[in-house]
Design an enzyme around this catalytic site. Structure first.
Site, PDB file in Angstrom:
ATOM      1  N   GLY A  13      10.286   1.346   6.922  1.00  0.00           N
ATOM      2  CA  GLY A  13      10.464   0.039   6.682  1.00  0.00           C
ATOM      3  C   GLY A  13      10.643  -0.785   7.763  1.00  0.00           C
ATOM      4  O   GLY A  13      11.259  -1.938   7.799  1.00  0.00           O
ATOM      5  N   ASN A  15       8.253  -2.252   9.596  1.00  0.00           N
ATOM      6  CA  ASN A  15       7.522  -3.480   9.224  1.00  0.00           C
ATOM      7  C   ASN A  15       8.069  -4.382   8.250  1.00  0.00           C
ATOM      8  O   ASN A  15       8.244  -5.600   8.647  1.00  0.00           O
ATOM      9  CB  ASN A  15       6.088  -3.119   8.975  1.00  0.00           C
ATOM     10  CG  ASN A  15       5.065  -2.612   9.882  1.00  0.00           C
ATOM     11  OD1 ASN A  15       4.690  -3.458  10.652  1.00  0.00           O
ATOM     12  ND2 ASN A  15       5.044  -1.320  10.215  1.00  0.00           N
ATOM     13  N   ILE A  88      -3.617   1.980  -5.201  1.00  0.00           N
ATOM     14  CA  ILE A  88      -3.330   0.808  -6.181  1.00  0.00           C
ATOM     15  C   ILE A  88      -4.485   0.783  -7.189  1.00  0.00           C
ATOM     16  O   ILE A  88      -5.705   0.835  -7.003  1.00  0.00           O
ATOM     17  CB  ILE A  88      -3.427  -0.565  -5.273  1.00  0.00           C
ATOM     18  CG1 ILE A  88      -2.419  -0.411  -4.238  1.00  0.00           C
ATOM     19  CG2 ILE A  88      -3.261  -1.520  -6.280  1.00  0.00           C
ATOM     20  CD1 ILE A  88      -0.996  -0.606  -4.566  1.00  0.00           C
ATOM     21  N   ASN A 102      -2.835  -4.848   2.991  1.00  0.00           N
ATOM     22  CA  ASN A 102      -2.363  -3.433   3.467  1.00  0.00           C
ATOM     23  C   ASN A 102      -2.480  -3.623   4.931  1.00  0.00           C
ATOM     24  O   ASN A 102      -3.307  -4.096   5.376  1.00  0.00           O
ATOM     25  CB  ASN A 102      -3.040  -2.259   2.829  1.00  0.00           C
ATOM     26  CG  ASN A 102      -2.670  -1.012   3.272  1.00  0.00           C
ATOM     27  OD1 ASN A 102      -1.541  -0.650   3.267  1.00  0.00           O
ATOM     28  ND2 ASN A 102      -3.607  -0.250   3.814  1.00  0.00           N
ATOM     29  N   HIS A 104      -3.039  -0.781   7.906  1.00  0.00           N
ATOM     30  CA  HIS A 104      -3.408   0.562   7.999  1.00  0.00           C
ATOM     31  C   HIS A 104      -3.382   0.857   9.926  1.00  0.00           C
ATOM     32  O   HIS A 104      -3.817   0.088  10.422  1.00  0.00           O
ATOM     33  CB  HIS A 104      -4.820   0.894   7.768  1.00  0.00           C
ATOM     34  CG  HIS A 104      -5.171   2.153   8.039  1.00  0.00           C
ATOM     35  ND1 HIS A 104      -4.722   3.241   6.898  1.00  0.00           N
ATOM     36  CD2 HIS A 104      -5.950   2.927   8.874  1.00  0.00           C
ATOM     37  CE1 HIS A 104      -5.268   4.436   7.335  1.00  0.00           C
ATOM     38  NE2 HIS A 104      -5.824   4.202   8.612  1.00  0.00           N
TER      39      HIS A 104
HETATM   40  C1  GAR Z   1       2.975   1.952   9.589  1.00  0.00           C
HETATM   41  O1  GAR Z   1       2.580   2.307  10.748  1.00  0.00           O
HETATM   42  C2  GAR Z   1       1.836   1.593   8.429  1.00  0.00           C
HETATM   43  O2  GAR Z   1       0.947   1.100   9.323  1.00  0.00           O
HETATM   44  C3  GAR Z   1       1.426   2.866   7.821  1.00  0.00           C
HETATM   45  O3  GAR Z   1       2.729   3.405   7.781  1.00  0.00           O
HETATM   46  C4  GAR Z   1       3.764   3.031   8.755  1.00  0.00           C
HETATM   47  C5  GAR Z   1       5.016   2.725   8.103  1.00  0.00           C
HETATM   48  O4  GAR Z   1       5.911   2.429   8.986  1.00  0.00           O
HETATM   49  N1  GAR Z   1       0.631   2.833   6.949  1.00  0.00           N
HETATM   50  C6  GAR Z   1      -0.122   3.618   6.537  1.00  0.00           C
HETATM   51  O5  GAR Z   1      -0.483   4.732   7.309  1.00  0.00           O
HETATM   52  C7  GAR Z   1      -1.068   3.369   5.349  1.00  0.00           C
HETATM   53  N2  GAR Z   1      -2.217   4.144   5.021  1.00  0.00           N
HETATM   54  P1  GAR Z   1       7.236   1.761   8.555  1.00  0.00           P
HETATM   55  O6  GAR Z   1       7.726   2.038   7.169  1.00  0.00           O
HETATM   56  O7  GAR Z   1       8.250   1.862  10.038  1.00  0.00           O
HETATM   57  O8  GAR Z   1       6.938   0.141   8.481  1.00  0.00           O
END
Ligand code: GAR
Length: 189
Positions: A13, A15, A88, A102, A104
């Site tokens: 979390g 982000n 989704i 999203n 990535h």
């Molecule tokens: C982030 O780096 C995001 O880009 C990635 O998960 C992480 C979540 O970090 N998403 C993916 O890999 C989607 N395929 P966070 O929970 O600390 O924000």
């Protein structure tokens, strides 16, 4: 007009927190909550600390239409996937066309698709000896990581970077760009 934003997240979390802090003094943004499938996710405590409601849901609710109905009632302007790993369904896309985005942690179309998330991505980047990586913020469509790109940003990698260092570089890009992209999207509406 106030813009209502809903998060889907299943990880740490960071982000979510960074985005919420970016809009701290912005009266035009309302957080509808954080929806998560993972009762252990760090995002839960983080969100509650920020005063944001959390809804933990099951696979069944996610796929049988109940959750979609709930989200429709909340009527979000934007759904932000911030580290959410489930695919989704098309019924979600149909209800929220161009309203689900999203992030990535790679330069799509490289290193996308099922199973490509978090450190799995960074490990693959490292193993392939890539000299750069980055982020892709994109609309969500029926296929994993295939929706139209909204924004990409790159970072140079050093041959000596390990997976953690690559992850840190990519996270830094996420923190810099994701809130700004969200701001641009909600203010252009
Ligand atoms: C982030 O780096 C995001 O880009 C990635 O998960 C992480 C979540 O970090 N998403 C993916 O890999 C989607 N395929 P966070 O929970 O600390 O924000």
């Amino acid at each position: 007009m106030v813009k209502k934003i809903l998060f889907f997240a299943s990880g740490n979390g960071t982000n979510v927190e960074n985005i919420v802090r970016f809009f701290e003094h912005d009266k035009k943004v309302k957080w509808l909550g954080v929806f998560t499938n993972n009762p252990q996710a760090g995002v839960i405590e983080r969100s509650l600390r920020l005063g944001i409601e959390v809804r933990i849901f099951s696979k069944k609710e996610f796929s049988n239409g109940n959750l979609l109905e709930e989200v429709q009632l909340l009527n979000p302007d934007l759904i932000v996937l911030a580290g959410f790993l489930w695919k989704i369904g098309p019924e979600w896309i149909a209800h929220f066309p161009n309203q689900i985005i999203n992030i990535h942690p790679a330069l799509l179309p490289k290193y996308g698709g099922k199973g490509m998330y978090g450190n799995h991505v960074h490990l693959a980047v490292k193993e392939n000896g890539e000299q750069e990586s980055g982020i892709t913020i994109h609309y969500v469509n029926e296929e994993y990581d295939k929706g139209a790109y909204i924004h990409q940003a790159k970072v140079t990698l050093d041959a000596s970077d390990d997976v953690e260092q690559i992850a840190a570089k990519v996270h830094a890009l996420e923190y810099e760009h994701f809130p700004k992209v969200i701001a641009a999207l909600i203010y252009e509406q």
